[in-house]
Design an enzyme around this catalytic site. Structure first.
Site, PDB file in Angstrom:
ATOM      1  N   ASN A 152     -93.638-120.302  13.624  1.00 36.79           N
ATOM      2  CA  ASN A 152     -93.353-119.032  14.292  1.00 36.79           C
ATOM      3  C   ASN A 152     -91.979-118.497  13.926  1.00 36.79           C
ATOM      4  OD1 ASN A 152     -95.775-119.513  15.463  1.00 36.79           O
ATOM      5  ND2 ASN A 152     -94.964-120.125  17.455  1.00 36.79           N
ATOM      6  N   HIS A 164     -91.292-120.674   8.464  1.00 31.77           N
ATOM      7  CA  HIS A 164     -91.579-119.326   7.943  1.00 31.77           C
ATOM      8  C   HIS A 164     -90.471-118.328   8.255  1.00 31.77           C
ATOM      9  CE1 HIS A 164     -96.168-120.357   7.809  1.00 31.77           C
ATOM     10  NE2 HIS A 164     -95.489-120.910   6.828  1.00 31.77           N
ATOM     11  N   CYS A 184     -80.588-109.570  -3.731  1.00 30.67           N
ATOM     12  CA  CYS A 184     -79.546-110.595  -3.910  1.00 30.67           C
ATOM     13  C   CYS A 184     -79.543-111.634  -2.788  1.00 30.67           C
ATOM     14  CB  CYS A 184     -78.166-109.944  -4.045  1.00 30.67           C
ATOM     15  SG  CYS A 184     -77.535-109.251  -2.507  1.00 30.67           S
ATOM     16  N   THR A 241    -102.127-123.632  16.230  1.00 35.69           N
ATOM     17  CA  THR A 241    -102.181-123.134  14.850  1.00 35.69           C
ATOM     18  C   THR A 241    -103.598-123.282  14.308  1.00 35.69           C
ATOM     19  OG1 THR A 241    -101.391-123.429  12.577  1.00 35.69           O
ATOM     20  CG2 THR A 241    -101.197-125.351  14.016  1.00 35.69           C
TER      21      THR A 241
HETATM   22  C1  BJW Z   1    -103.883-120.946  21.065  1.00 34.37           C
HETATM   23  C2  BJW Z   1    -103.677-120.146  22.175  1.00 34.37           C
HETATM   24  C3  BJW Z   1    -103.056-120.751  23.281  1.00 34.37           C
HETATM   25  C4  BJW Z   1    -104.592-118.917  20.657  1.00 34.37           C
HETATM   26  N1  BJW Z   1    -102.710-122.034  23.220  1.00 34.37           N
HETATM   27  N2  BJW Z   1    -103.533-122.220  21.043  1.00 34.37           N
HETATM   28  C5  BJW Z   1    -105.619-121.516  -1.503  1.00 34.37           C
HETATM   29  C6  BJW Z   1    -105.536-122.809  -1.013  1.00 34.37           C
HETATM   30  C7  BJW Z   1    -104.348-123.278  -0.495  1.00 34.37           C
HETATM   31  C8  BJW Z   1    -103.222-122.474  -0.428  1.00 34.37           C
HETATM   32  C9  BJW Z   1    -103.304-121.201  -0.911  1.00 34.37           C
HETATM   33  C10 BJW Z   1    -104.479-120.731  -1.455  1.00 34.37           C
HETATM   34  N3  BJW Z   1    -104.272-119.449  -1.821  1.00 34.37           N
HETATM   35  C11 BJW Z   1    -102.977-119.111  -1.535  1.00 34.37           C
HETATM   36  C12 BJW Z   1    -102.378-120.174  -0.976  1.00 34.37           C
HETATM   37  C13 BJW Z   1    -100.996-120.254  -0.492  1.00 34.37           C
HETATM   38  C14 BJW Z   1    -100.795-119.503   0.810  1.00 34.37           C
HETATM   39  C15 BJW Z   1    -101.878-119.878   1.800  1.00 34.37           C
HETATM   40  O1  BJW Z   1    -101.804-120.868   2.495  1.00 34.37           O
HETATM   41  N4  BJW Z   1    -102.907-119.067   1.916  1.00 34.37           N
HETATM   42  C16 BJW Z   1    -104.036-119.397   2.797  1.00 34.37           C
HETATM   43  C17 BJW Z   1    -104.161-118.335   3.900  1.00 34.37           C
HETATM   44  C18 BJW Z   1    -105.248-119.545   1.952  1.00 34.37           C
HETATM   45  N5  BJW Z   1     -99.496-119.906   1.302  1.00 34.37           N
HETATM   46  C19 BJW Z   1     -98.380-119.317   0.913  1.00 34.37           C
HETATM   47  O2  BJW Z   1     -98.373-118.359   0.147  1.00 34.37           O
HETATM   48  C20 BJW Z   1     -97.090-119.924   1.411  1.00 34.37           C
HETATM   49  N6  BJW Z   1     -96.229-120.168   0.331  1.00 34.37           N
HETATM   50  C21 BJW Z   1     -96.539-121.034  -0.662  1.00 34.37           C
HETATM   51  O3  BJW Z   1     -97.595-121.655  -0.672  1.00 34.37           O
HETATM   52  O4  BJW Z   1     -95.573-121.152  -1.631  1.00 34.37           O
HETATM   53  C22 BJW Z   1     -95.925-121.810  -2.840  1.00 34.37           C
HETATM   54  C23 BJW Z   1     -96.496-120.782  -3.794  1.00 34.37           C
HETATM   55  C24 BJW Z   1     -95.615-119.891  -4.387  1.00 34.37           C
HETATM   56  C25 BJW Z   1     -96.124-118.949  -5.302  1.00 34.37           C
HETATM   57  C26 BJW Z   1     -97.507-118.864  -5.501  1.00 34.37           C
HETATM   58  C27 BJW Z   1     -98.381-119.732  -4.858  1.00 34.37           C
HETATM   59  C28 BJW Z   1     -97.857-120.708  -3.989  1.00 34.37           C
HETATM   60  C29 BJW Z   1     -96.368-118.954   2.337  1.00 34.37           C
HETATM   61  C30 BJW Z   1     -97.129-118.733   3.609  1.00 34.37           C
HETATM   62  C31 BJW Z   1     -96.432-117.655   4.422  1.00 34.37           C
HETATM   63  C32 BJW Z   1     -97.182-117.315   5.703  1.00 34.37           C
HETATM   64  N7  BJW Z   1     -96.611-116.118   6.264  1.00 34.37           N
HETATM   65  C33 BJW Z   1     -97.092-115.636   7.546  1.00 34.37           C
HETATM   66  C34 BJW Z   1     -96.419-114.253   7.877  1.00 34.37           C
HETATM   67  C35 BJW Z   1     -94.920-114.272   7.780  1.00 34.37           C
HETATM   68  C36 BJW Z   1     -94.227-114.584   9.080  1.00 34.37           C
HETATM   69  C37 BJW Z   1     -94.497-113.538  10.155  1.00 34.37           C
HETATM   70  O5  BJW Z   1     -94.459-112.352   9.903  1.00 34.37           O
HETATM   71  O6  BJW Z   1     -94.732-113.961  11.313  1.00 34.37           O
HETATM   72  O7  BJW Z   1     -96.819-116.606   8.570  1.00 34.37           O
HETATM   73  S1  BJW Z   1     -98.861-115.423   7.602  1.00 34.37           S
HETATM   74  C38 BJW Z   1     -99.044-115.994   9.256  1.00 34.37           C
HETATM   75  O8  BJW Z   1     -99.836-117.212   9.224  1.00 34.37           O
HETATM   76  C39 BJW Z   1     -97.630-116.378   9.741  1.00 34.37           C
HETATM   77  C40 BJW Z   1     -97.923-117.665  10.458  1.00 34.37           C
HETATM   78  O9  BJW Z   1     -96.756-118.445  10.584  1.00 34.37           O
HETATM   79  C41 BJW Z   1     -98.998-118.299   9.603  1.00 34.37           C
HETATM   80  C42 BJW Z   1     -99.820-119.349  10.327  1.00 34.37           C
HETATM   81  O10 BJW Z   1    -100.548-118.783  11.357  1.00 34.37           O
HETATM   82  P1  BJW Z   1    -100.780-119.589  12.740  1.00 34.37           P
HETATM   83  O11 BJW Z   1     -99.485-119.813  13.396  1.00 34.37           O
HETATM   84  O12 BJW Z   1    -101.622-120.760  12.501  1.00 34.37           O
HETATM   85  O13 BJW Z   1    -101.537-118.463  13.599  1.00 34.37           O
HETATM   86  P2  BJW Z   1    -103.107-118.128  13.629  1.00 34.37           P
HETATM   87  O14 BJW Z   1    -103.243-116.780  14.217  1.00 34.37           O
HETATM   88  O15 BJW Z   1    -103.734-118.361  12.320  1.00 34.37           O
HETATM   89  O16 BJW Z   1    -103.706-119.213  14.626  1.00 34.37           O
HETATM   90  C43 BJW Z   1    -103.374-119.198  15.998  1.00 34.37           C
HETATM   91  C44 BJW Z   1    -104.136-120.334  16.669  1.00 34.37           C
HETATM   92  O17 BJW Z   1    -103.719-120.383  18.009  1.00 34.37           O
HETATM   93  C45 BJW Z   1    -105.646-120.120  16.675  1.00 34.37           C
HETATM   94  O18 BJW Z   1    -106.282-121.292  16.146  1.00 34.37           O
HETATM   95  C46 BJW Z   1    -106.003-119.963  18.163  1.00 34.37           C
HETATM   96  O19 BJW Z   1    -107.233-120.552  18.500  1.00 34.37           O
HETATM   97  C47 BJW Z   1    -104.860-120.658  18.832  1.00 34.37           C
HETATM   98  N8  BJW Z   1    -104.515-120.160  20.166  1.00 34.37           N
HETATM   99  N9  BJW Z   1    -104.186-118.885  21.944  1.00 34.37           N
HETATM  100  C48 BJW Z   1    -102.991-122.740  22.111  1.00 34.37           C
HETATM  101  N10 BJW Z   1    -102.838-120.030  24.441  1.00 34.37           N
HETATM  102 ZN    ZN Z   2     -78.199-107.134  -2.210  1.00 36.12          ZN
END
Ligand code: BJW
Ligand code: ZN
Length: 251
Positions: free
Chosen positions: A105, A122, A133, A192
């Site tokens: 988060n 993140h 830069c 998550t």
């Molecule tokens: C409750 C609840 C309650 C509800 N109590 N629970 C293919 C395979 C593997 C990897 C990849 C692939 N293709 C691409 C990738 C890489 C990619 C990736 O993983 N993609 C997948 C989606 C397929 N990852 C990246 O690009 C990462 N970087 C990387 O890999 O670098 C190396 C690289 C470099 C160059 C090229 C390739 C690779 C970076 C990931 C960045 C994620 N960014 C975000 C947004 C930015 C931050 C922001 O603005 O907030 O981060 S996306 C978004 O998802 C955010 C979150 O941190 C992240 C995770 O989400 P989270 O927290 O799990 O939320 P939800 O909504 O998904 O789930 C919520 C859960 O809560 C649910 O399950 C509910 O049931 C539950 N819930 N109420 C308890 N009360």
């Molecule tokens: Zn700058």
């Protein structure tokens, strides 16, 4: 099916014998504070395209749009408070010798609740940086009214200091999170979807190193089949219950 009380008692038995616990949190832990998740039916990605809002290319194509989304989120955050899930983790941190809190988060609610050492995989929505830069820019206002601006050094656009798709996670943070996952005896995955890598690898790393895996999530996720125990409840409801039983047993 095992009664909830028995399930909690079994977990507390294990917790009492643990001195090293790692917790990975996601958007779900902040849901009860009024913060939207991403992949729930009413989450951000049901309305918006992640490539437009959470990628560098998306920002470059439409910086005003992306900037205004982050300002909107800051505005929501401005009137939000940590919930009982965040607060329970603060208490666990006080009791467990090595307690490692890793979050995906960007909302800072763990810190606001009082957690001391939070690993932000993140980034953070309250920080900005130059897209060219990387010069850090701290938000001057936190109420969502800041305007899009440019770097005084290189004229690059100022962007939120969060990790977008295709970007590397901060090296020190992901390294620490991986080490903590290998070392812990118990690993909590809380709120998550376990869809986003490399964070989604952490529970598997922990499992492969022998940790007991606990998932707290009202819904089934990609991690669920790997978890040793699942609590299908909102974290703000179940964490205080686990904490209460744990604290009864340590005093
Ligand atoms: C409750 C609840 C309650 C509800 N109590 N629970 C293919 C395979 C593997 C990897 C990849 C692939 N293709 C691409 C990738 C890489 C990619 C990736 O993983 N993609 C997948 C989606 C397929 N990852 C990246 O690009 C990462 N970087 C990387 O890999 O670098 C190396 C690289 C470099 C160059 C090229 C390739 C690779 C970076 C990931 C960045 C994620 N960014 C975000 C947004 C930015 C931050 C922001 O603005 O907030 O981060 S996306 C978004 O998802 C955010 C979150 O941190 C992240 C995770 O989400 P989270 O927290 O799990 O939320 P939800 O909504 O998904 O789930 C919520 C859960 O809560 C649910 O399950 C509910 O049931 C539950 N819930 N109420 C308890 N009360
Ligand atoms: Zn700058």
């Amino acid at each position: 099916m095992m009664k909830l009380d028995d399930k909690i008692n079994n977990l507390v038995d294990i917790l009492l014998n643990c001195s090293n616990v790692t917790v990975l949190t996601g958007a779900g832990i902040s849901a009860e504070s009024g913060i939207n998740t991403f992949r729930d039916p009413d989450g951000y990605w049901s309305k918006f395209n992640p490539q437009e809002l959470a990628s560098k290319d998306g920002f470059i194509s439409n910086p005003e749009f992306v900037w205004s989304w982050y300002q909107y989120r800051l505005k929501v955050l401005h009137s939000s408070e940590p919930n009982s899930g965040h607060k329970s983790l603060v208490e666990f941190e006080k009791h467990i010798k090595q307690f490692n809190l890793v979050t995906q988060n960007v909302d800072g609610l763990h810190q606001k609740a009082g957690s001391k050492d939070v690993i932000e995989l993140h980034g953070s929505i309250v920080r900005n940086k130059c897209i060219e830069c990387n010069l850090p820019y701290h938000n001057s206002v936190f109420d969502g009214s800041q305007l899009l601006s440019k770097c005084y050094l290189c004229n690059g656009l100022i962007r939120p200091d969060v990790v977008w798709f295709g970007e590397f996670l901060p090296e020190e943070e992901i390294n620490r999170a991986e080490v903590y996952s290998t070392e812990c005896e118990l690993f909590f995955s809380i709120g998550t979807s376990s869809e986003v890598y490399p964070a989604a690898n952490l529970p598997s790393i922990a499992k492969n190193c022998g940790a007991f895996i606990v998932e707290i999530n009202p819904n089934f996720t990609s991690l669920s089949s790997l978890a040793d125990v699942r609590f299908e409840y909102p974290s703000g409801e179940i964490l205080p219950k686990i904490l209460e039983k744990y604290e009864m047993r340590i005093t």
